[in-house]
Design a protein around this motif. Sequence first.
Motif, short mmCIF file in Angstrom:
data_model
loop_
_atom_site.label_atom_id
_atom_site.label_comp_id
_atom_site.label_asym_id
_atom_site.label_seq_id
_atom_site.Cartn_x
_atom_site.Cartn_y
_atom_site.Cartn_z
N LEU A 40 -2.81 55.57 52.88
CA LEU A 40 -3.88 56.24 52.93
C LEU A 40 -4.98 55.82 54.02
N ASP A 41 -5.35 54.35 54.08
CA ASP A 41 -6.39 53.89 54.91
C ASP A 41 -5.54 54.07 56.35
N PHE A 42 -4.09 53.88 56.56
CA PHE A 42 -3.52 54.36 57.70
C PHE A 42 -3.70 55.63 58.57
N ILE A 43 -3.92 56.55 57.49
CA ILE A 43 -4.04 58.11 57.78
C ILE A 43 -5.49 58.27 58.09
N ALA A 44 -6.47 57.69 57.27
CA ALA A 44 -7.85 57.78 57.64
C ALA A 44 -8.08 57.17 58.77
N ASP A 45 -7.41 55.86 59.50
CA ASP A 45 -7.80 55.31 60.75
C ASP A 45 -7.33 56.16 61.73
N GLU A 46 -6.33 56.87 61.51
CA GLU A 46 -5.64 57.81 62.47
C GLU A 46 -6.64 59.13 62.97
N VAL A 47 -6.96 59.57 61.66
CA VAL A 47 -7.89 60.87 61.85
C VAL A 47 -9.17 60.38 62.67
N TYR A 48 -9.90 59.15 62.01
CA TYR A 48 -11.05 58.91 62.50
C TYR A 48 -10.76 58.58 64.14
N SER A 49 -9.84 57.62 64.55
CA SER A 49 -9.43 57.51 66.11
C SER A 49 -9.29 58.58 66.83
#
Length: 188
Positions: A40-49
């Motif tokens: 979920l951190d990976f997904i949030a970082d991708e959305v944020y980026s």
Amino acid sequence: MARRTYAVRLELTSVDDLFAAPSIDPFDPRYGDHSDRPALDFIADEVYSNGSYRAATATFVVPDPERADLDEIRAAVRRWSSARARSARQDASAMRWRGLRSLVSGLLLFAVLILASKLLESDTDGVAATLSTGLEVAAWVVLWWPLDTLLWSVWQHRLDRRAFEVVRDMDVRLEAAGPRAAPSAGCA
């Protein structure tokens, strides 16, 4: 404007990998870009980026999807991301308060330093002129942190919150992992 959707398919060693970094090493064929942190951190970082994503779809490939309750996983994802979004909102509020409070004292100090600079500016002495310039620079530096906090830090926390809200609302799917190839022995 079209609503951009981030779509991802992640292979997990277990559903626990959603919230905790998996215990997997790079020699495992399931090791992927996301394996160094919770999924979920990976997904949030991708959305944020990529700020243009307004929605997300995640397919999690798990060893035993029959044992994983999809509704339970969706509820856990919503709880996790809601808590992270709330934390980002609180951080933004705290930064805004700190920025405003420091801006008030910074403006007072700014006025004092500019006044002192102007008083020294009228003196014809070279040392006084140098001190005057130094005080002007110090006056503007005093305002740097409050303005940086109000303009950028608060904004970054809002972006964090938005990314967690996208994760909270994402479509979650489960898929069965395929059979794993038997490890080969020997040297070529």
